[in-house]
Write a protein that holds these residues in place. Structure first.
Motif, PDB file in Angstrom:
ATOM      1  N   ASP A   1       1.275  -0.905   0.262  1.00 13.17           N
ATOM      2  CA  ASP A   1       0.009  -0.063  -0.009  1.00 13.17           C
ATOM      3  C   ASP A   1       1.227   1.573  -0.260  1.00 13.17           C
ATOM      4  N   HIS A   2       2.143   1.171  -0.323  1.00 12.65           N
ATOM      5  CA  HIS A   2       3.254   1.936   0.206  1.00 12.65           C
ATOM      6  C   HIS A   2       2.963   3.651  -1.253  1.00 12.65           C
ATOM      7  N   PRO A   3       2.854   4.788  -1.311  1.00  8.71           N
ATOM      8  CA  PRO A   3       2.351   5.855  -2.050  1.00  8.71           C
ATOM      9  C   PRO A   3       3.363   5.570  -3.039  1.00  8.71           C
ATOM     10  N   SER A   4       4.430   5.375  -3.127  1.00 14.26           N
ATOM     11  CA  SER A   4       5.006   5.164  -4.341  1.00 14.26           C
ATOM     12  C   SER A   4       4.812   3.134  -5.013  1.00 14.26           C
ATOM     13  N   ALA A   5       3.966   2.376  -4.619  1.00 14.40           N
ATOM     14  CA  ALA A   5       4.331   1.673  -5.221  1.00 14.40           C
ATOM     15  C   ALA A   5       2.668   1.663  -6.204  1.00 14.40           C
ATOM     16  N   GLN A   6       2.825   0.990  -7.492  1.00 21.73           N
ATOM     17  CA  GLN A   6       2.631   1.811  -8.881  1.00 21.73           C
ATOM     18  C   GLN A   6       1.593  -0.229  -9.085  1.00 21.73           C
ATOM     19  N   PRO A   7      -0.090  -0.488  -8.964  1.00 22.04           N
ATOM     20  CA  PRO A   7      -0.187  -1.280  -9.434  1.00 22.04           C
ATOM     21  C   PRO A   7       0.172  -1.520 -10.601  1.00 22.04           C
ATOM     22  N   VAL A   8       0.622  -3.213 -10.832  1.00 20.65           N
ATOM     23  CA  VAL A   8       0.731  -3.062 -12.438  1.00 20.65           C
ATOM     24  C   VAL A   8       0.025  -5.254 -12.602  1.00 20.65           C
ATOM     25  N   PRO A   9      -0.970  -4.875 -14.036  1.00 19.18           N
ATOM     26  CA  PRO A   9      -1.216  -6.424 -14.334  1.00 19.18           C
ATOM     27  C   PRO A   9      -0.485  -7.466 -13.975  1.00 19.18           C
TER      28      PRO A   9
END
Length: 330
Positions: free
Chosen positions: A235-243
């Motif tokens: 959930d970190h702000p730098s984390a980008q969800p990726v398919p």
């Protein structure tokens, strides 16, 4: 033989198996084992000075000149065959036996003497691993060459087959590769609950989120400092969800059991091996070591992929808040 994990035992077993396939005398096989033990402690090592080697799955990253693999072959000396061959453990084991066959009086030499003649190390140190080499030979001495696949025409023996190391990794971006490289150097390091911080192992090792926070921090030059808790990293702000189908080496993969709300494990996606299997670089659980494991081991669990991108906008306040939340568990 304390400290020899399954990956190391596979390399030792292949040393014996290939030697038997080639009908090598017992003393020559023991010499090969003593050489592997001394040169690499039974690890297929990449080298930070040989960037191409980092594109192949390995058991750690060494820094000795331009030496790679279990026999630490110098790329500047033996590199004409290509880095793919040098990163193949079966090629290096066969190389040792090829060199032993060309060595005059090899069968009359003691195993440490023969290892020195082949490796030409300075100073000679192979006698110190002789007892271990003999124990390993005794462990695998009953291997029957007839039970192994016959070598293909024009190809050297492959022993018991692939060890799980030496296969090319699929490509990723520069940051993703740096994440993989940072973690890969710790392959073989023990799992320790709560272990690991941005500087390396603590308490003798890493837990799963300790390894990932270390790798992301190192690869980002200190820009991204993740908390020591899987769900908070996810959930970190730098984390980008990726398919999942867009995953690349260096992405983090989080695992959640059916019916659960928080992820319980995390690792680094390390690409595919030559069989097309997805690989996870991770610190598994107590009693095991940092390793590369097929992603199929988590079939049935929900997998979330997150990509991290270095940015100067990551703030100390964000990090501190997540660090505090992440003290609940590892």
């Amino acid at each position: 033989m304390a400290g020899l994990n399954e990956a190391k035992l596979k390399l030792a077993r292949n040393g014996v198996a290939i030697g038997k396939q080639r009908q090598m005398p017992d003393s020559v096989i023991v010499a090969e084992l003593a050489a592997q033990a001394t040169e690499s402690t039974f690890r297929n090592l990449a080298n930070s000075s040989v960037p191409e080697s980092l594109s192949y799955s390995n058991d750690g990253v060494g820094h000795d000149h331009d030496s790679v693999g279990p026999h630490q072959m110098r790329v500047s000396v033996w590199g004409s065959v290509g880095i793919a061959r040098l990163m193949d453990p079966t090629y290096q084991i066969n190389w040792f036996y090829d060199q032993a066959t060309k060595t005059a009086g090899a069968e009359q030499m003691s195993p440490p003497q023969l290892a020195q003649a082949v490796e030409q190390s300075a100073p000679a140190a192979y006698a110190g691993q002789l007892d271990l080499a003999k124990q390993l030979y005794a462990m695998f001495a009953d291997i029957d060459p007839a039970s192994m696949p016959a070598p293909q025409a024009g190809q050297p023996p492959a022993g018991c087959g692939a060890t799980g190391s030496g296969a090319p990794l699929s490509a990723g971006g520069p940051f993703g590769q740096a994440v993989v490289e940072a973690a890969r150097r710790w392959i073989g390091t023990p799992y320790v609950w709560g272990g690991g911080n941005q500087d390396g192992p603590t308490g003798g090792g890493f837990d799963c989120s300790g390894l990932t926070l270390y790798a992301i921090y190192q690869a980002s030059g200190g820009q991204i400092r993740l908390p020591h808790y899987t769900q908070a990293q996810q959930d970190h702000p730098s984390a980008q969800p990726v398919p999942f189908e867009k995953r690349e080496p260096g992405d983090l993969v989080f695992f959640t059991e059916p019916g659960a709300t928080d992820s319980h494990h995390v690792g680094i996606y390390a690409g595919r091996n030559e069989q097309g299997q997805d690989l996870l670089l991770h610190s598994p659980q107590r009693g095991q070591n940092v390793a590369l494991t097929p992603l199929s081991a988590w079939t049935g669990e929900h997998m979330d992929v997150r990509r991290y991108t270095p940015t100067s906008t990551t703030t100390t306040a964000e990090v501190s808040a997540n660090d505090e939340a992440g003290q609940r568990h590892r």
